[in-house]
Design an enzyme around this catalytic site. Structure first.
Site, PDB file in Angstrom:
ATOM      1  N   TRP A 102       0.844  -1.253   0.034  1.00 48.62           N
ATOM      2  CA  TRP A 102       0.070   0.008   0.058  1.00 48.62           C
ATOM      3  C   TRP A 102       0.946   1.336  -0.020  1.00 48.62           C
ATOM      4  O   TRP A 102       0.439   2.129  -0.918  1.00 48.62           O
ATOM      5  CB  TRP A 102      -0.969  -0.151   1.191  1.00 48.62           C
ATOM      6  CG  TRP A 102      -1.931  -1.179   1.071  1.00 48.62           C
ATOM      7  CD1 TRP A 102      -2.087  -2.328   1.900  1.00 48.62           C
ATOM      8  CD2 TRP A 102      -2.740  -1.614   0.021  1.00 48.62           C
ATOM      9  NE1 TRP A 102      -2.894  -3.276   1.330  1.00 48.62           N
ATOM     10  CE2 TRP A 102      -3.413  -2.748   0.592  1.00 48.62           C
ATOM     11  CE3 TRP A 102      -3.287  -0.756  -1.148  1.00 48.62           C
ATOM     12  CZ2 TRP A 102      -4.506  -3.136  -0.363  1.00 48.62           C
ATOM     13  CZ3 TRP A 102      -4.027  -1.032  -1.718  1.00 48.62           C
ATOM     14  CH2 TRP A 102      -4.941  -2.687  -1.311  1.00 48.62           C
ATOM     15  N   ASP A 165      -1.657   6.475   6.571  1.00 48.35           N
ATOM     16  CA  ASP A 165      -2.696   5.669   6.275  1.00 48.35           C
ATOM     17  C   ASP A 165      -2.984   4.607   7.296  1.00 48.35           C
ATOM     18  O   ASP A 165      -2.254   3.539   7.371  1.00 48.35           O
ATOM     19  CB  ASP A 165      -2.441   4.606   4.751  1.00 48.35           C
ATOM     20  CG  ASP A 165      -3.129   3.756   4.328  1.00 48.35           C
ATOM     21  OD1 ASP A 165      -4.518   3.582   5.038  1.00 48.35           O
ATOM     22  OD2 ASP A 165      -3.031   3.101   3.311  1.00 48.35           O
ATOM     23  N   LYS A 189     -12.696  -2.007   7.328  1.00 54.03           N
ATOM     24  CA  LYS A 189     -12.014  -3.052   8.197  1.00 54.03           C
ATOM     25  C   LYS A 189     -12.461  -2.882   9.776  1.00 54.03           C
ATOM     26  O   LYS A 189     -13.242  -3.612  10.101  1.00 54.03           O
ATOM     27  CB  LYS A 189     -10.459  -2.793   8.204  1.00 54.03           C
ATOM     28  CG  LYS A 189      -9.886  -2.959   6.670  1.00 54.03           C
ATOM     29  CD  LYS A 189      -8.526  -2.612   6.423  1.00 54.03           C
ATOM     30  CE  LYS A 189      -8.180  -2.429   5.096  1.00 54.03           C
ATOM     31  NZ  LYS A 189      -8.215  -3.683   4.433  1.00 54.03           N
TER      32      LYS A 189
END
Ligand code: PMP
Length: 355
Positions: A102, A165, A189
């Site tokens: 990511w 993030d 999530k």
């Protein structure tokens, strides 16, 4: 209907209390005779939902008035571009801490808008979060879902506000906002449904952002207009509020961190003594949320996945880019499910499958 243990990395398991309440609210929100999916975003009922979700985020997360709380109708990937688009000019540099897939994608996006510098990297195997960091300018970093690593505390020594993030671990422990300009997290999530992200940013940091972008491309629009410049993801905002209420009911983030540590410890303890399964992340960088591991042989991996599926444990296959196995055990994932996985691992390792 029987619910099964869902180890998916996201969209992921949500608290049962939240699902039950959402079921009711879809039919009728707070006795209004109209469901949450049908209420106008400009009506007083949704106004209350939005205000409540923001209040709970501030209370549970300890987010002060110097920070704006925003809901952006997009996933975390959107912010890979939106952050540099707002804060990085062609002649400025952003530091990226490269922790895995990511952060790599986020760094590549930033390179479209300005210069990027890799302040530290976990390459090639990404078993550790980098700790020796060489900062140059505006830093960003990331907790990695795919390799299963996590910063135990935010990186230090940065000369500029941090951008994080936090998709994979937001609200899994007390928020450490000090030093941050902005954090973002895809909701699917630990927060709610997919297609919405939470952004928490310092108001003075937002002021530094570009003003010549379309309104929905500027963070300040979301901050100044309470995420209501256009129709927000009303259901997402509602579910996030219910999740935050559930966190408060459980005793808040300190209690959740205790539970998350206990769940992760159970699984890592098994993996550490196992000769058949090996954890991926180094001890000092292990994620409490995403436990990644590999089997000694492909046959054993296949046997584990089959046995897990047969016993109602789903979603254990690792991300397609790295393979192996991954057990995502976010806030809502129950300890009983972790115990069930340890049992399956033990049975497969010692050749006691159900077939
Ligand atoms: N960042 C991290 C750390 C992630 O784990 C993910 C999704 N797994 C993303 C970004 C991408 O999120 P989305 O699909 O919501 O764009």
């Amino acid at each position: 209907m029987k619910r099964i243990y869902n180890f998916s990395s996201g969209p992921a398991a949500l608290p049962e209390q939240v699902l039950r309440r959402a079921q009711e609210a879809i039919w009728d929100l707070d006795g209004s005779g109209i469901g949450i999916l049908e209420h106008s975003h400009r009506g007083k009922e949704f106004g209350r939902v939005l205000a409540r979700t923001e209040r709970l985020i501030r209370e549970v997360g300890g987010v002060g008035d110097d920070f704006a709380v925003m809901f952006v109708t997009a996933g975390a990937t959107h912010h890979f571009a939106m952050v540099p688009e707002n804060f990085l000019g062609p002649d400025t540099t952003a530091d990226y801490v490269h922790t895995g897939v990511w952060s790599g994608k986020a760094r590549d996006e930033a390179a479209r808008y300005g210069r990027v510098h890799t302040a530290g990297t976990g390459e090639p195997a990404f078993t550790r979060v980098p700790t020796t960091l060489e900062w140059s300018a505006t830093p960003a970093y990331c907790n990695e879902t795919i390799y299963g690593t996590q910063f135990s505390a935010p990186p230090t020594g940065a000369p500029a506000p941090l951008v994080c993030d936090a998709s994979s671990d937001i609200f899994s422990r007390p928020l450490a906002l000090a030093g941050h300009g902005l954090i973002y997290a895809g909701a699917q999530k630990n927060l709610g449904p997919s297609g919405i992200s939470l952004v928490i940013a310092r108001k003075d940091f937002l002021e530094r952002g570009r003003r010549d972008l379309p309104p929905l491309a500027q963070y300040r629009t979301y901050a100044n207009e309470q995420s209501m410049h256009n129709t927000p993801n009303t259901f997402g905002v509602y579910v996030i509020g219910e999740v935050l209420q559930w966190i408060a009911d459980q005793g808040g983030l300190v209690e959740l961190e205790r539970r998350n540590q206990a769940k992760a410890a159970l699984l890592y303890a098994y993996l550490d003594q196992s000769t058949a399964f090996r954890p991926h992340a180094a001890t000092d960088s292990r994620s409490m949320m995403n436990v990644t591991f590999r089997a000694a042989t492909p046959a054993l991996e296949a046997a584990l996945l089959a046995e897990a599926e047969a016993r109602g444990l789903s979603g254990l296959k690792g991300h397609r880019s790295v393979g192996g196995m991954r057990a995502s055990i976010y806030n809502a994932f129950p300890e009983a499910g972790v115990k069930a996985l340890v049992e399956v691992l033990d049975h497969v390792e010692h050749g006691r499958t159900s077939k």
